[in-house]
Design a protein around this motif. Structure first.
Motif, mmCIF file in Angstrom:
data_model
loop_
_atom_site.group_PDB
_atom_site.id
_atom_site.type_symbol
_atom_site.label_atom_id
_atom_site.label_comp_id
_atom_site.label_asym_id
_atom_site.label_seq_id
_atom_site.Cartn_x
_atom_site.Cartn_y
_atom_site.Cartn_z
ATOM 1 N N ASP A 5 -42.043 -103.151 11.788
ATOM 2 C CA ASP A 5 -42.635 -102.854 13.090
ATOM 3 C C ASP A 5 -43.372 -101.528 13.017
ATOM 4 O O ASP A 5 -42.983 -100.620 12.289
ATOM 5 C CB ASP A 5 -41.542 -102.774 14.160
ATOM 6 C CG ASP A 5 -41.006 -104.141 14.533
ATOM 7 O OD1 ASP A 5 -41.733 -105.136 14.394
ATOM 8 O OD2 ASP A 5 -39.848 -104.201 14.981
ATOM 9 N N TYR A 7 -44.583 -98.523 15.427
ATOM 10 C CA TYR A 7 -44.390 -97.944 16.752
ATOM 11 C C TYR A 7 -45.348 -96.789 16.987
ATOM 12 O O TYR A 7 -45.645 -96.026 16.075
ATOM 13 C CB TYR A 7 -42.960 -97.431 16.909
ATOM 14 C CG TYR A 7 -41.911 -98.503 16.771
ATOM 15 C CD1 TYR A 7 -41.757 -99.474 17.749
ATOM 16 C CD2 TYR A 7 -41.074 -98.539 15.668
ATOM 17 C CE1 TYR A 7 -40.792 -100.461 17.626
ATOM 18 C CE2 TYR A 7 -40.110 -99.516 15.540
ATOM 19 C CZ TYR A 7 -39.967 -100.477 16.521
ATOM 20 O OH TYR A 7 -39.019 -101.436 16.397
ATOM 21 N N CYS A 31 -53.271 -102.851 20.234
ATOM 22 C CA CYS A 31 -53.151 -104.311 20.310
ATOM 23 C C CYS A 31 -53.703 -104.982 19.053
ATOM 24 O O CYS A 31 -53.025 -105.822 18.453
ATOM 25 C CB CYS A 31 -53.859 -104.833 21.556
ATOM 26 S SG CYS A 31 -53.008 -104.405 23.098
ATOM 27 N N TYR A 35 -49.421 -102.825 16.898
ATOM 28 C CA TYR A 35 -48.453 -101.772 17.206
ATOM 29 C C TYR A 35 -47.624 -102.128 18.436
ATOM 30 O O TYR A 35 -48.040 -102.904 19.287
ATOM 31 C CB TYR A 35 -49.169 -100.459 17.506
ATOM 32 C CG TYR A 35 -49.584 -99.693 16.288
ATOM 33 C CD1 TYR A 35 -48.763 -98.715 15.741
ATOM 34 C CD2 TYR A 35 -50.813 -99.937 15.684
ATOM 35 C CE1 TYR A 35 -49.153 -98.001 14.624
ATOM 36 C CE2 TYR A 35 -51.215 -99.227 14.565
ATOM 37 C CZ TYR A 35 -50.375 -98.262 14.043
ATOM 38 O OH TYR A 35 -50.760 -97.559 12.940
ATOM 39 N N SER A 36 -46.468 -101.480 18.539
ATOM 40 C CA SER A 36 -45.681 -101.480 19.764
ATOM 41 C C SER A 36 -45.813 -100.093 20.371
ATOM 42 O O SER A 36 -45.618 -99.084 19.686
ATOM 43 C CB SER A 36 -44.211 -101.779 19.482
ATOM 44 O OG SER A 36 -44.063 -103.110 19.030
ATOM 45 N N VAL A 106 -41.616 -100.717 26.686
ATOM 46 C CA VAL A 106 -42.441 -101.164 25.555
ATOM 47 C C VAL A 106 -43.536 -102.076 26.134
ATOM 48 O O VAL A 106 -43.455 -103.294 26.052
ATOM 49 C CB VAL A 106 -41.601 -101.890 24.481
ATOM 50 C CG1 VAL A 106 -42.458 -102.253 23.274
ATOM 51 C CG2 VAL A 106 -40.412 -101.042 24.056
ATOM 52 N N ASP A 109 -45.994 -104.876 22.826
ATOM 53 C CA ASP A 109 -44.975 -105.256 21.851
ATOM 54 C C ASP A 109 -45.641 -106.020 20.715
ATOM 55 O O ASP A 109 -46.132 -107.130 20.906
ATOM 56 C CB ASP A 109 -43.908 -106.115 22.517
ATOM 57 C CG ASP A 109 -42.738 -106.411 21.611
ATOM 58 O OD1 ASP A 109 -42.581 -105.737 20.570
ATOM 59 O OD2 ASP A 109 -41.961 -107.330 21.941
ATOM 60 N N ARG A 110 -45.688 -105.382 19.544
ATOM 61 C CA ARG A 110 -46.306 -105.980 18.351
ATOM 62 C C ARG A 110 -47.710 -106.512 18.646
ATOM 63 O O ARG A 110 -48.072 -107.605 18.267
ATOM 64 C CB ARG A 110 -45.419 -107.062 17.778
ATOM 65 C CG ARG A 110 -44.092 -106.534 17.303
ATOM 66 C CD ARG A 110 -43.214 -107.619 16.768
ATOM 67 N NE ARG A 110 -41.942 -107.048 16.378
ATOM 68 C CZ ARG A 110 -40.835 -107.733 16.236
ATOM 69 N NH1 ARG A 110 -40.838 -109.032 16.424
ATOM 70 N NH2 ARG A 110 -39.728 -107.133 15.884
#
Length: 122
Positions: A5, A7, A31, A35-36, A106, A109-110
Motif C-alpha cells: 500500500d 499512503y 488517484c 495512493y491512499s 481514508v 483508498d488505493r
C-alpha cells in the motif's frame, strides 16, 4: 506478488485540515497512482512541545474519539524522548493500538475516491 500500500498524509499548518491542504492536481495524482490518502482526527502538538506536555494532550484526544488516528512526528530528541511514557500510559489505560485506520479518515483508498475531499481542496 502484491504491491505494498502507498499512503500519503498531507501536511497541514498546525494540524488543521482546511482548504488548501490539497489541490486538484494532487487528488488526481493520488488517484491515478493508487495512493491512499490518510487524514487524522487528533493532534497533540508534539512538534511544539519537546518538554513532553504533548503526552497529556494526546491522551485527552484518545479519550475524545471512539477511534483515534493521532499524528505523532518522529522528531529526534524532545517529543520522541517522551514516547515511552506515552506508550506506557496508553497500555495502562487499556487502549488498543491497531494498524488499521478509521475508514472515514481514508477518503482515497488505493486510488479510489471513497469520500469527498472538496473541503480540503483550494
Amino acid at each position: 506478488l502484491e504491491s505494498a500500500d502507498r499512503y500519503f498524509r498531507p501536511s497541514a499548518g498546525g494540524g488543521v485540515l482546511a482548504p488548501g491542504v490539497l489541490n486538484r492536481e494532487a487528488v488526481e495524482h493520488l488517484c491515478s497512482a493508487g495512493y491512499s490518502l490518510v487524514l487524522w482526527n487528533a493532534i497533540c502538538e508534539d512538534w511544539a512541545r519537546p518538554d513532553g506536555s504533548w503526552v497529556e494532550l494526546a491522551l485527552a484526544e484518545i479519550e475524545r474519539h471512539d477511534w483515534t488516528l493521532l499524528v505523532l512526528h518522529d522528531i529526534r530528541g524532545g517529543a520522541m524522548d517522551h514516547l515511552p511514557r506515552f506508550l506506557d500510559e496508553v497500555q495502562a489505560r487499556g487502549v488498543e493500538i491497531v494498524a488499521e485506520m478509521p475508514p472515514d479518515l481514508v477518503p482515497i483508498d488505493r486510488g479510489e475516491l471513497v469520500h469527498p475531499v472538496d473541503d480540503l481542496v483550494a
